[in-house]
Design a protein around this motif. Structure first.
Motif, PDB file in Angstrom:
ATOM      1  N   ILE A 187       0.877  -1.164   0.000  1.00  0.00           N
ATOM      2  CA  ILE A 187       0.000   0.000   0.000  1.00  0.00           C
ATOM      3  C   ILE A 187       0.917   1.218   0.000  1.00  0.00           C
ATOM      4  O   ILE A 187       1.917   1.241   0.729  1.00  0.00           O
ATOM      5  N   VAL A 188       0.587   2.229  -0.801  1.00  0.00           N
ATOM      6  CA  VAL A 188       1.363   3.467  -0.808  1.00  0.00           C
ATOM      7  C   VAL A 188       0.402   4.613  -0.484  1.00  0.00           C
ATOM      8  O   VAL A 188      -0.595   4.817  -1.176  1.00  0.00           O
ATOM      9  N   LEU A 189       0.728   5.337   0.580  1.00  0.00           N
ATOM     10  CA  LEU A 189      -0.102   6.447   1.035  1.00  0.00           C
ATOM     11  C   LEU A 189       0.504   7.768   0.599  1.00  0.00           C
ATOM     12  O   LEU A 189       1.707   8.006   0.818  1.00  0.00           O
ATOM     13  N   ASN A 190      -0.294   8.604  -0.030  1.00  0.00           N
ATOM     14  CA  ASN A 190       0.135   9.948  -0.459  1.00  0.00           C
ATOM     15  C   ASN A 190       1.421   9.919  -1.288  1.00  0.00           C
ATOM     16  O   ASN A 190       2.234  10.830  -1.217  1.00  0.00           O
ATOM     17  N   ASP A 191       1.619   8.879  -2.042  1.00  0.00           N
ATOM     18  CA  ASP A 191       2.780   8.712  -2.923  1.00  0.00           C
ATOM     19  C   ASP A 191       4.110   8.585  -2.187  1.00  0.00           C
ATOM     20  O   ASP A 191       5.163   8.570  -2.823  1.00  0.00           O
ATOM     21  N   THR A 192       4.097   8.498  -0.861  1.00  0.00           N
ATOM     22  CA  THR A 192       5.368   8.498  -0.127  1.00  0.00           C
ATOM     23  C   THR A 192       5.512   7.390   0.913  1.00  0.00           C
ATOM     24  O   THR A 192       6.598   6.860   1.092  1.00  0.00           O
ATOM     25  N   VAL A 193       4.460   7.066   1.639  1.00  0.00           N
ATOM     26  CA  VAL A 193       4.542   6.112   2.742  1.00  0.00           C
ATOM     27  C   VAL A 193       4.165   4.718   2.234  1.00  0.00           C
ATOM     28  O   VAL A 193       3.040   4.514   1.767  1.00  0.00           O
ATOM     29  N   GLU A 194       5.105   3.783   2.309  1.00  0.00           N
ATOM     30  CA  GLU A 194       4.858   2.411   1.868  1.00  0.00           C
ATOM     31  C   GLU A 194       4.553   1.513   3.054  1.00  0.00           C
ATOM     32  O   GLU A 194       5.246   1.560   4.071  1.00  0.00           O
ATOM     33  N   ILE A 195       3.527   0.705   2.902  1.00  0.00           N
ATOM     34  CA  ILE A 195       3.176  -0.294   3.915  1.00  0.00           C
ATOM     35  C   ILE A 195       3.191  -1.647   3.221  1.00  0.00           C
ATOM     36  O   ILE A 195       2.433  -1.875   2.269  1.00  0.00           O
ATOM     37  N   ILE A 217      -1.936  -1.559   9.399  1.00  0.00           N
ATOM     38  CA  ILE A 217      -1.781  -0.495  10.397  1.00  0.00           C
ATOM     39  C   ILE A 217      -1.064   0.698   9.766  1.00  0.00           C
ATOM     40  O   ILE A 217      -0.023   0.536   9.121  1.00  0.00           O
ATOM     41  N   VAL A 218      -1.620   1.880   9.999  1.00  0.00           N
ATOM     42  CA  VAL A 218      -0.957   3.120   9.600  1.00  0.00           C
ATOM     43  C   VAL A 218      -0.426   3.763  10.882  1.00  0.00           C
ATOM     44  O   VAL A 218      -1.211   4.225  11.714  1.00  0.00           O
ATOM     45  N   PRO A 219       0.893   3.773  11.061  1.00  0.00           N
ATOM     46  CA  PRO A 219       1.467   4.386  12.269  1.00  0.00           C
ATOM     47  C   PRO A 219       1.312   5.907  12.231  1.00  0.00           C
ATOM     48  O   PRO A 219       1.580   6.541  11.211  1.00  0.00           O
ATOM     49  N   VAL A 220       0.891   6.479  13.348  1.00  0.00           N
ATOM     50  CA  VAL A 220       0.695   7.929  13.422  1.00  0.00           C
ATOM     51  C   VAL A 220       1.998   8.676  13.148  1.00  0.00           C
ATOM     52  O   VAL A 220       1.985   9.775  12.596  1.00  0.00           O
ATOM     53  N   LYS A 221       3.131   8.073  13.478  1.00  0.00           N
ATOM     54  CA  LYS A 221       4.421   8.743  13.266  1.00  0.00           C
ATOM     55  C   LYS A 221       4.783   8.855  11.784  1.00  0.00           C
ATOM     56  O   LYS A 221       5.640   9.645  11.409  1.00  0.00           O
ATOM     57  N   SER A 222       4.115   8.086  10.929  1.00  0.00           N
ATOM     58  CA  SER A 222       4.469   8.097   9.503  1.00  0.00           C
ATOM     59  C   SER A 222       3.655   9.082   8.681  1.00  0.00           C
ATOM     60  O   SER A 222       4.102   9.524   7.620  1.00  0.00           O
ATOM     61  N   ILE A 223       2.452   9.448   9.149  1.00  0.00           N
ATOM     62  CA  ILE A 223       1.574  10.308   8.348  1.00  0.00           C
ATOM     63  C   ILE A 223       0.462  10.854   9.242  1.00  0.00           C
ATOM     64  O   ILE A 223       0.014  10.175  10.158  1.00  0.00           O
ATOM     65  N   SER A 224       0.031  12.082   8.977  1.00  0.00           N
ATOM     66  CA  SER A 224      -1.047  12.662   9.791  1.00  0.00           C
ATOM     67  C   SER A 224      -2.370  12.794   9.027  1.00  0.00           C
ATOM     68  O   SER A 224      -3.422  12.936   9.637  1.00  0.00           O
ATOM     69  N   ASN A 269      -8.670   8.449  -4.035  1.00  0.00           N
ATOM     70  CA  ASN A 269      -8.526   9.705  -3.315  1.00  0.00           C
ATOM     71  C   ASN A 269      -9.440   9.648  -2.100  1.00  0.00           C
ATOM     72  O   ASN A 269     -10.619   9.286  -2.221  1.00  0.00           O
ATOM     73  N   VAL A 270      -8.878   9.966  -0.935  1.00  0.00           N
ATOM     74  CA  VAL A 270      -9.607   9.865   0.323  1.00  0.00           C
ATOM     75  C   VAL A 270      -9.276  11.062   1.204  1.00  0.00           C
ATOM     76  O   VAL A 270      -8.395  11.864   0.879  1.00  0.00           O
ATOM     77  N   TYR A 271      -9.949  11.174   2.321  1.00  0.00           N
ATOM     78  CA  TYR A 271      -9.609  12.148   3.349  1.00  0.00           C
ATOM     79  C   TYR A 271      -9.713  11.421   4.685  1.00  0.00           C
ATOM     80  O   TYR A 271     -10.811  11.219   5.210  1.00  0.00           O
ATOM     81  N   VAL A 272      -8.557  10.977   5.199  1.00  0.00           N
ATOM     82  CA  VAL A 272      -8.523  10.207   6.439  1.00  0.00           C
ATOM     83  C   VAL A 272      -7.486  10.817   7.378  1.00  0.00           C
ATOM     84  O   VAL A 272      -6.279  10.599   7.213  1.00  0.00           O
ATOM     85  N   PRO A 273      -7.925  11.620   8.360  1.00  0.00           N
ATOM     86  CA  PRO A 273      -6.983  12.117   9.364  1.00  0.00           C
ATOM     87  C   PRO A 273      -6.500  10.967  10.242  1.00  0.00           C
ATOM     88  O   PRO A 273      -7.266  10.065  10.575  1.00  0.00           O
ATOM     89  N   ILE A 274      -5.229  10.992  10.596  1.00  0.00           N
ATOM     90  CA  ILE A 274      -4.640   9.958  11.442  1.00  0.00           C
ATOM     91  C   ILE A 274      -4.198  10.616  12.750  1.00  0.00           C
ATOM     92  O   ILE A 274      -3.285  11.432  12.766  1.00  0.00           O
TER      93      ILE A 274
END
Length: 98
Positions: A21-29, A47-54, A73-78
């Motif tokens: 999974i790639v979040l916002n083109d930068t964070v890979e899970i 799991i999306v760690p809070v330290k990796s993306i807000s 495209n989503v809007y998910v605050p972490i």
């Protein structure tokens, strides 16, 4: 009508292609809590760690060669470590008249 077993084969093929999974083109899970196929549905939990993306604004599913499988495209605050669920349903498209 497409046979259910064939739709299941396509879901299994999709399952086997998914590497990350790639979040916002930068964070890979790459680690999944659950990654499974049930009939013609691929389900993933990660799991999306809070330290990796807000804030998540884009979720891509990619294969091991970094080729895009899906993009949303989503809007998910972490605000804390967050468990997300992704589902891919394989089904027959119905022909539209007209």
């Amino acid at each position: 009508m497409i046979e259910k077993s064939f739709l299941g084969d396509i879901a299994t093929y999709t399952f086997n292609r998914i590497a990350k999974i790639v979040l916002n083109d930068t964070v890979e899970i790459k680690d999944f809590v659950i990654k499974e196929v049930t009939e013609s549905t691929v389900g993933m939990q990660y799991i999306v760690p809070v330290k990796s993306i807000s804030l998540i604004t884009k979720i891509d599913i990619k294969d091991s060669n970094n080729k895009l499988i899906t993009s949303n495209n989503v809007y998910v605050p972490i605000y804390s470590d967050t468990l997300l669920l992704e589902t891919i349903n394989v089904r027959e498209a119905l022909k539209q008249n007209g």
